[in-house]
Design a protein around this motif. Structure first.
Motif, mmCIF file in Angstrom:
data_model
loop_
_atom_site.group_PDB
_atom_site.id
_atom_site.type_symbol
_atom_site.label_atom_id
_atom_site.label_comp_id
_atom_site.label_asym_id
_atom_site.label_seq_id
_atom_site.Cartn_x
_atom_site.Cartn_y
_atom_site.Cartn_z
ATOM 1 N N GLY A 126 33.328 40.888 45.271
ATOM 2 C CA GLY A 126 34.552 41.082 44.507
ATOM 3 C C GLY A 126 35.420 39.846 44.444
ATOM 4 O O GLY A 126 36.175 39.655 43.479
ATOM 5 N N VAL A 127 35.338 38.995 45.490
ATOM 6 C CA VAL A 127 36.132 37.765 45.517
ATOM 7 C C VAL A 127 35.813 36.910 44.297
ATOM 8 O O VAL A 127 36.707 36.443 43.573
ATOM 9 N N PHE A 128 34.533 36.724 44.037
ATOM 10 C CA PHE A 128 34.123 35.808 42.974
ATOM 11 C C PHE A 128 34.210 36.464 41.595
ATOM 12 O O PHE A 128 34.506 35.791 40.603
ATOM 13 N N LEU A 129 34.005 37.782 41.511
ATOM 14 C CA LEU A 129 34.192 38.464 40.238
ATOM 15 C C LEU A 129 35.656 38.434 39.807
ATOM 16 O O LEU A 129 35.973 38.199 38.636
ATOM 17 N N ALA A 160 39.663 41.863 51.479
ATOM 18 C CA ALA A 160 40.440 42.852 52.255
ATOM 19 C C ALA A 160 40.884 42.287 53.593
ATOM 20 O O ALA A 160 40.834 42.959 54.617
ATOM 21 N N ASP A 161 41.311 41.037 53.575
ATOM 22 C CA ASP A 161 41.760 40.358 54.797
ATOM 23 C C ASP A 161 43.109 39.723 54.504
ATOM 24 O O ASP A 161 43.183 38.645 53.902
ATOM 25 N N PHE A 214 38.775 44.345 45.161
ATOM 26 C CA PHE A 214 38.494 45.189 46.312
ATOM 27 C C PHE A 214 37.412 46.217 45.999
ATOM 28 O O PHE A 214 36.510 46.468 46.811
ATOM 29 N N CYS A 215 37.489 46.812 44.810
ATOM 30 C CA CYS A 215 36.487 47.811 44.416
ATOM 31 C C CYS A 215 35.092 47.193 44.327
ATOM 32 O O CYS A 215 34.111 47.773 44.816
ATOM 33 N N PHE A 216 35.000 46.017 43.731
ATOM 34 C CA PHE A 216 33.696 45.388 43.595
ATOM 35 C C PHE A 216 33.156 44.904 44.945
ATOM 36 O O PHE A 216 31.934 44.864 45.143
#
Length: 406
Positions: free
Chosen positions: A149-152, A176-177, A324-326
């Motif tokens: 999800g970070v990169f998307l 999520a950090d 977050f979802c991804f």
């Protein structure tokens, strides 16, 4: 004595009067937002240890609004604008902040210098048992997958017109950090710290509400019922060597991760070595609580109305939820792949714990597993990818910092 003039002077010198001039109505909106965040933290218990502090910091900075030139304000955005402006004589001048800043300006120095997030990581390390990860190194794959999800979100932010630095800071919400998100944002896009921090901690608090939907959507009842074999016993020697080896490898690979990974592993070494119980206890409790106080209030200070109320904030909140979802989906999909490759020995629910929210994400995996099979016990298995996610989010932040911070 002119009573009417006295009352007029009192009104003009009060903070109430400022709400009706120079866009002060925006601060009234932010005060309402702060009260809403306080309600979420206190009544709904959404990450209360930090969200209550952030909300009250937001309340303080908007209550103390008297205009950009006021010396009475607790936080002065114009000072930090000069601090970040390479053409200003006060560029990167902490002395200028100390001399002219308010209380929240001074506390924010600890955020800007990366001190508070690093010390939070030290406390997390002292409270974390890396045994499940050591016993099952394959958990690293789940922690890595949960960074999807970070990169998307990064590419999504680019498409919406954010700069590369801003997109990188927004994307890290997917890990999520909270401390990592704050650390990276202060380095790459400090002007976005308020909305990014609130989004990061809000979605961490919403894990029990968000993740079960994807867990049930992407896994079958048969998969959720899988009981996993007990992990092997990890020796004391392995637990002592692990933080030393990880610190050496990760920091040499990505030197920009040294503040976070170094503090995380030092805290864990204090926990496991057996000769520093007092230090471990101090870091887990007293120091962690003190830093949390300063971190929450100073992050809340960045939510001044003039920088928070804009379209970018709404886009950041939406992108953070997407990230977050991804990240949850990425962990679950790799968990399903491991289920297939191991012939049904891995419960894919532990993949959702690959996000960095320790230990909440692991507990959600445990609860969903027990709903499908009351005799299921996934908590320790889920802790492996959960702590791997902590390391993974720090590595992702280090990578983004190398690419965009150089």
């Amino acid at each position: 004595m002119d009573i009417l003039q006295t009352l007029t002077d009192l009104w003009e010198g009060s903070g109430f009067q400022s709400f009706f001039v120079n866009g002060g109505w925006k601060n009234l909106i932010m005060i309402a937002v702060a009260c809403g965040l306080l309600w979420l933290g206190i009544k709904k218990k959404f990450e209360p240890l930090l969200l209550v502090g952030i909300a009250f910091g937001c309340l303080l900075v908007n209550l103390s609004y008297f205009g950009p030139d006021s010396t009475d304000a607790l936080y002065h955005p114009e000072l930090w604008t000069d601090f970040l402006d390479s053409n200003s004589e006060y560029y990167h001048s902490y002395g200028h902040i100390l001399s002219n800043g308010g209380l929240l300006d001074i506390l924010y120095i600890g955020v800007k210098a990366g001190i508070y997030p690093s010390l939070i990581f030290m406390g997390v390390g002292a409270m974390t048992d890396f045994g499940p990860l050591i016993a099952n190194p394959k958990s690293l794959l789940l922690g890595a997958a949960a960074q999807m999800g970070v990169f998307l979100a990064f590419f999504g932010a680019i498409l919406l017109g954010f700069t590369g630095n801003q997109a990188a800071a927004i994307g890290i919400i997917g890990g999520a950090d909270g401390p990592t998100a704050i650390f990276l944002t202060t380095k790459l896009a400090p002007e976005l710290l308020g909305p990014i921090a609130i989004a990061a901690y809000s979605y961490m608090a919403l894990i029990p509400m968000i993740q079960p939907f994807f867990m049930n959507l992407l896994t079958t009842e048969k998969e959720r019922k899988v009981k996993m074999e007990q992990n092997r016993v990890v020796s004391k020697t392995e637990k002592i060597i692990f933080p030393i080896i990880v610190a050496m490898f990760v920091i040499l690979l990505l030197p920009s991760t040294a503040p976070l990974i170094g503090c995380l592993m030092l805290g864990n070494l204090w926990r496991e070595c057996g000769v520093t119980e007092r230090l471990s206890d101090t870091v887990q409790n007293a120091l962690m609580n003190i830093v949390t106080v300063f971190l929450g209030i100073s992050v809340g200070a960045t939510t001044a109305a003039e920088s928070f109320l804009n379209l970018k904030t709404l886009m950041i909140i939406a992108l953070g939820l997407t990230a977050f979802c991804f990240s949850t989906v990425g962990g679950l999909l790799v968990g399903k792949l491991m289920y297939v490759l191991t012939g049904g020995k891995v419960n894919p629910l532990i993949g959702s714990a690959g996000v960095s929210a320790v230990p909440m994400a692991a507990r959600v995996s445990q609860l969903e597993g027990q709903k499908a099979n009351p005799s299921n016990f996934l908590l320790m298995h889920a802790m492996g990818p959960n702590v791997a996610g902590v390391i993974g989010s720090a590595i992702a932040a280090g990578f983004l910092l190398v690419v965009f911070g150089g």
